[in-house]
Design a protein around this motif. Structure first.
Motif, PDB file in Angstrom:
ATOM      1  N   ALA A  21      -6.242 -11.484  -0.249  1.00  0.00           N
ATOM      2  CA  ALA A  21      -5.088 -11.197   0.868  1.00  0.00           C
ATOM      3  C   ALA A  21      -3.737 -11.282   0.170  1.00  0.00           C
ATOM      4  O   ALA A  21      -2.923 -10.294   0.553  1.00  0.00           O
ATOM      5  CB  ALA A  21      -4.940 -12.754   1.573  1.00  0.00           C
ATOM      6  N   LEU A  22      -3.554 -11.791  -1.105  1.00  0.00           N
ATOM      7  CA  LEU A  22      -2.558 -11.563  -1.796  1.00  0.00           C
ATOM      8  C   LEU A  22      -2.251 -10.137  -2.248  1.00  0.00           C
ATOM      9  O   LEU A  22      -1.032  -9.506  -2.453  1.00  0.00           O
ATOM     10  CB  LEU A  22      -2.435 -12.572  -3.143  1.00  0.00           C
ATOM     11  N   VAL A  23      -3.552  -9.439  -2.896  1.00  0.00           N
ATOM     12  CA  VAL A  23      -3.436  -8.111  -3.222  1.00  0.00           C
ATOM     13  C   VAL A  23      -2.829  -7.328  -1.899  1.00  0.00           C
ATOM     14  O   VAL A  23      -2.007  -6.482  -1.853  1.00  0.00           O
ATOM     15  CB  VAL A  23      -4.612  -7.639  -3.811  1.00  0.00           C
ATOM     16  N   GLY A  24      -3.340  -7.357  -0.981  1.00  0.00           N
ATOM     17  CA  GLY A  24      -3.264  -6.675   0.233  1.00  0.00           C
ATOM     18  C   GLY A  24      -1.891  -6.844   0.826  1.00  0.00           C
ATOM     19  O   GLY A  24      -0.919  -6.050   0.967  1.00  0.00           O
ATOM     20  N   HIS A  25      -1.260  -7.949   0.897  1.00  0.00           N
ATOM     21  CA  HIS A  25       0.032  -8.415   1.085  1.00  0.00           C
ATOM     22  C   HIS A  25       1.013  -7.876   0.272  1.00  0.00           C
ATOM     23  O   HIS A  25       2.044  -7.275   0.582  1.00  0.00           O
ATOM     24  CB  HIS A  25       0.090 -10.004   1.271  1.00  0.00           C
ATOM     25  N   SER A  26       0.761  -8.087  -1.099  1.00  0.00           N
ATOM     26  CA  SER A  26       1.634  -7.310  -2.361  1.00  0.00           C
ATOM     27  C   SER A  26       1.598  -5.751  -1.853  1.00  0.00           C
ATOM     28  O   SER A  26       2.868  -5.324  -2.200  1.00  0.00           O
ATOM     29  CB  SER A  26       1.249  -7.727  -3.504  1.00  0.00           C
ATOM     30  N   ILE A  27       0.580  -5.109  -1.889  1.00  0.00           N
ATOM     31  CA  ILE A  27       0.455  -3.822  -1.544  1.00  0.00           C
ATOM     32  C   ILE A  27       1.401  -3.314  -0.467  1.00  0.00           C
ATOM     33  O   ILE A  27       2.099  -2.436  -0.473  1.00  0.00           O
ATOM     34  CB  ILE A  27      -0.872  -3.146  -1.752  1.00  0.00           C
ATOM     35  N   ALA A  28       1.187  -4.061   0.701  1.00  0.00           N
ATOM     36  CA  ALA A  28       1.813  -3.660   1.967  1.00  0.00           C
ATOM     37  C   ALA A  28       3.287  -3.984   1.559  1.00  0.00           C
ATOM     38  O   ALA A  28       4.128  -3.069   2.191  1.00  0.00           O
ATOM     39  CB  ALA A  28       1.353  -4.562   3.084  1.00  0.00           C
ATOM     40  N   GLY A  29       3.827  -4.923   0.990  1.00  0.00           N
ATOM     41  CA  GLY A  29       5.269  -5.090   0.634  1.00  0.00           C
ATOM     42  C   GLY A  29       6.020  -4.011   0.045  1.00  0.00           C
ATOM     43  O   GLY A  29       6.935  -3.723   0.198  1.00  0.00           O
ATOM     44  N   VAL A  30       5.157  -3.490  -0.921  1.00  0.00           N
ATOM     45  CA  VAL A  30       5.613  -2.396  -1.891  1.00  0.00           C
ATOM     46  C   VAL A  30       5.425  -1.049  -1.194  1.00  0.00           C
ATOM     47  O   VAL A  30       6.552  -0.390  -1.273  1.00  0.00           O
ATOM     48  CB  VAL A  30       4.846  -2.563  -3.297  1.00  0.00           C
ATOM     49  N   LEU A  31       4.456  -0.996  -0.618  1.00  0.00           N
ATOM     50  CA  LEU A  31       4.167   0.627  -0.030  1.00  0.00           C
ATOM     51  C   LEU A  31       4.341   0.343   1.542  1.00  0.00           C
ATOM     52  O   LEU A  31       3.459   0.361   2.200  1.00  0.00           O
ATOM     53  CB  LEU A  31       2.919   0.801  -0.522  1.00  0.00           C
ATOM     54  N   THR A  32       5.795   0.489   1.919  1.00  0.00           N
ATOM     55  CA  THR A  32       6.039   0.443   3.389  1.00  0.00           C
ATOM     56  C   THR A  32       6.001   1.931   4.224  1.00  0.00           C
ATOM     57  O   THR A  32       6.344   2.157   5.162  1.00  0.00           O
ATOM     58  CB  THR A  32       7.239  -0.299   3.458  1.00  0.00           C
ATOM     59  N   GLN A  33       5.385   2.911   3.341  1.00  0.00           N
ATOM     60  CA  GLN A  33       5.602   4.394   3.871  1.00  0.00           C
ATOM     61  C   GLN A  33       4.601   4.431   4.888  1.00  0.00           C
ATOM     62  O   GLN A  33       3.577   3.751   4.871  1.00  0.00           O
ATOM     63  CB  GLN A  33       5.240   5.341   2.538  1.00  0.00           C
ATOM     64  N   PRO A  34       4.807   5.486   5.817  1.00  0.00           N
ATOM     65  CA  PRO A  34       3.864   5.339   6.776  1.00  0.00           C
ATOM     66  C   PRO A  34       2.395   6.004   6.199  1.00  0.00           C
ATOM     67  O   PRO A  34       1.460   5.503   7.051  1.00  0.00           O
ATOM     68  CB  PRO A  34       4.366   6.681   7.734  1.00  0.00           C
TER      69      PRO A  34
END
Length: 192
Positions: free
Chosen positions: A53-66
């Motif tokens: 979940a941390l990996v997914g959350h971290s990626i989502a926070g960095v990559l907010t592009q559509p």
């Protein structure tokens, strides 16, 4: 609450017939000590799914592009297909606790390692990217794993004969598909 309940439901259904559930049944029939097995599953799942979940959350926070949000939606749709592929485990392979490790540690390590790259771990990464609540996703996916695996430990072979695993796999696949399609519809602005 949405993150917790969605995570729990998706993982509980995806875990039906999964290799970690088969491992839970195997451990239960070989060791016949449900409490340390259940505690080992819980500990391994919390650790593994928190990291996922941390990996997914971290990626989502960095990559907010559509395009990333489309990739997350596509990953849920791909998970729908993957859920339909049943896992197998070699029940005849020798399994015994290392002399110093015991049943709890054997279960903890085995579950943590077997869960690596498993569909429920991949789903947890996607859920971590989808929802902004790391704690709720981790607890929800852990709850889903426990819902699926505690009965497998306690009732083992009898449960496998009674529960229509294929129907549960299809139900899980439909949930993953619906979540992916819902995300795509939201990205297109069709939901309001």
């Amino acid at each position: 609450m949405e993150a917790l309940l969605t995570s729990a439901a998706l993982v509980a259904l995806a875990e039906m017939g999964d290799k970690t559930q088969l491992l839970a049944m195997l451990l239960a029939t070989r060791f016949r000590k449900p409490v340390p097995i259940i505690l080992g599953i819980f500990g391994a799942t919390v650790a593994n799914h928190f990291l996922a979940a941390l990996v997914g959350h971290s990626i989502a926070g960095v990559l907010t592009q559509p395009w990333f949000r489309y990739a997350v939606a596509a990953s849920f749709i791909l998970m729908a297909g993957w859920t339909l592929i049943p896992d197998k485990i070699d029940a005849d392979a020798p399994l015994k606790a290392p002399s110093k490790a015991g049943v709890f540690m054997t279960t903890l390590v085995a579950f943590f390692l077997v869960e690596m790259g498993d569909k429920t771990q991949v789903a947890t990464v996607a859920l971590g990217a989808r929802f902004d609540n790391l704690f709720a996703v981790t607890m929800g996916t852990t709850l889903g794993m426990m819902i699926a695996n505690v009965p497998a430990v306690l009732f083992g072979e009898a449960l496998a004969k009674k529960v229509p695993m294929r129907a549960l796999q299809i139900g899980a696949a439909l949930l993953f598909l619906l979540l992916g399609l819902w995300m795509l519809a939201d990205l297109q602005g069709w939901l309001g």
